[in-house]
Design an enzyme around this catalytic site. Structure first.
Site, mmCIF file in Angstrom:
data_model
loop_
_atom_site.group_PDB
_atom_site.id
_atom_site.type_symbol
_atom_site.label_atom_id
_atom_site.label_comp_id
_atom_site.label_asym_id
_atom_site.label_seq_id
_atom_site.Cartn_x
_atom_site.Cartn_y
_atom_site.Cartn_z
ATOM 1 N N CYS A 82 -8.228 -8.929 9.674
ATOM 2 C CA CYS A 82 -9.007 -10.166 9.589
ATOM 3 C C CYS A 82 -8.755 -11.012 10.835
ATOM 4 C CB CYS A 82 -8.600 -10.944 8.337
ATOM 5 S SG CYS A 82 -9.352 -12.587 8.234
ATOM 6 N N HIS A 137 4.796 -7.972 1.678
ATOM 7 C CA HIS A 137 3.337 -7.972 1.725
ATOM 8 C C HIS A 137 2.887 -7.390 3.068
ATOM 9 C CE1 HIS A 137 -0.810 -9.457 1.956
ATOM 10 N NE2 HIS A 137 -0.759 -9.527 0.641
ATOM 11 N N GLU A 161 0.567 -8.088 5.099
ATOM 12 C CA GLU A 161 0.284 -9.078 6.143
ATOM 13 C C GLU A 161 1.571 -9.578 6.787
ATOM 14 O OE1 GLU A 161 -1.502 -13.564 6.721
ATOM 15 O OE2 GLU A 161 -2.306 -12.357 5.076
ATOM 16 N N SER A 202 -2.530 -10.885 -3.139
ATOM 17 C CA SER A 202 -1.805 -12.153 -3.051
ATOM 18 C C SER A 202 -2.703 -13.344 -3.358
ATOM 19 C CB SER A 202 -1.192 -12.309 -1.652
ATOM 20 O OG SER A 202 -0.585 -13.582 -1.506
ATOM 21 N N HIS A 219 -5.196 -6.490 6.429
ATOM 22 C CA HIS A 219 -3.958 -7.276 6.405
ATOM 23 C C HIS A 219 -3.249 -7.301 7.751
ATOM 24 C CE1 HIS A 219 -4.684 -5.263 2.461
ATOM 25 N NE2 HIS A 219 -4.609 -6.507 2.054
ATOM 26 N N THR A 254 -1.675 -15.944 5.451
ATOM 27 C CA THR A 254 -2.978 -16.616 5.283
ATOM 28 C C THR A 254 -3.412 -16.772 3.837
ATOM 29 O OG1 THR A 254 -4.244 -14.549 5.448
ATOM 30 C CG2 THR A 254 -3.775 -15.740 7.516
#
Length: 335
Positions: A121, A149, A151, A249, A99, A190
């Site tokens: 990623c 979250h 990310e 997510s 993340h 994303t």
């Protein structure tokens, strides 16, 4: 006839009746693509290869991906999952999750001279690079995403506090008031719903026509493809099941997309063990997909469970083929 003989006869008759009772027929639409994406596959390989290269234990900051089955398997191999770099010893490797992490985390690892491996990623890293570029050009950045979250925490942590504003809802997009409406940029998490994100972008563009948009879509190819595949089957489903974690997510977005696309009922399951068989029994047509962090063996397990109870006919509905592969970090190559 003795009591024992009577019982034996009754059991035999019951088994015969059960054997002769025709099993209910179920049609299963299997969405494709589904399951692991290239970023998830790379992140898992990084943990596996790190354990192979450096020996156990290898520390992992946060769950490498949001799936308890994946995390449990890696823990069995020798991974130790922690939430803070403070929980990691200096002399063992640490892997950062797929993340992404705030910029302060690798800086702290460098200061402690730790051996760290970044499993972020590459498509999340792309968003980080975009945000930094916009900031250097003096723009205030709007990030469409979900508060809390990992990310989003990682992306907002690429810049000093106050340089980025989180937009979660349509109301957020309508109510945001910038200091300079001519100097804004937009990035997104994303793993969002493509349609919901498009709505927020449209609101922001209508209010701020000069806002700088991503050069290429920030929502990753895998999220988009899995949502397209769910849309392709949803309208034909009495019940759509998405395999994934409640913390994932992209998996939760697939459930929402399926419901909006016409499935009579759409639900998240973690594996075959969490199937609601009463709902299955009522449905004639089933849909099945899996989030990007769900391994394919979980899909196989759900199909096997269905086959054990029903006469099922499987039809795979493929909207595109995925050939994306991401390279491992340099320190793990040729090891």
């Amino acid at each position: 006839m003795s009591v024992q003989a009577t019982i034996s006869t009754n059991v035999a008759d019951a088994l015969k009746t059960k054997a002769e009772t025709p099993r209910k027929k179920k049609r299963v639409f299997l969405a494709a693509p589904r399951g692991f994406c290239a970023g998830v596959d790379r992140a898992i390989q990084i943990v596996e290869k790190s354990i192979e290269t450096y020996g156990a234990p290898v520390y992992v900051r946060h769950e490498i991906v949001h799936n308890r089955h994946v995390v449990s398997r890696l823990a069995d191999l020798g991974a130790i999952f922690v939430e803070s770099l403070d929980d990691c010893p200096d002399d063992r490797p640490v892997v950062f999750s797929a993340h992404g992490v705030p910029k302060s985390v690798p800086q702290a690892a460098k200061a402690r001279e730790m051996n760290f491996l970044d499993a972020t990623c590459p498509l999340v890293s792309k968003v980080h690079i975009e945000a930094e570029r916009h900031a250097k050009e003096g723009r205030h950045i709007l990030l469409i995403g979900h508060e809390g979250h990992p990310e989003v925490i990682g992306t907002m942590g690429q810049l000093p506090k106050g340089k980025m504003t989180l937009i979660e809802t349509a109301d957020d997009a309508r109510e945001f008031e910038p200091n300079d409406a001519s100097n804004l940029a937009l990035v997104t998490q994303t793993t969002l719903s493509v349609d919901d994100t498009a709505e927020l972008i449209a609101i922001l563009q209508s209010r701020f026509p000069m806002i700088a948009l991503p050069y290429k879509e920030d929502i990753c190819y895998a999220t988009t493809n899995r949502q397209l595949a769910v849309k392709a089957i949803a309208e034909r489903c009495d019940l759509l099941m998405v395999i994934g974690s409640v913390t994932s997510s992209n998996s939760k977005r697939l459930v929402e997309v399926g419901a909006k696309a016409g499935s009579n009922k759409s639900m998240l399951i973690s594996s075959a063990e969490s199937i609601d068989w009463a709902l299955i029994d009522e449905a004639e047509t089933l849909g099945l997909s899996a989030g990007a962090s769900a391994p394919e063996y979980l899909t196989d397990g759900v199909l096997a469970a269905l086959k054990s109870r029903y006469d099922i006919k499987i039809e795979e509905v493929e909207v595109t083929k995925e050939k994306v592969v991401f390279r491992l970090p340099r320190q793990l190559l040729n090891k």
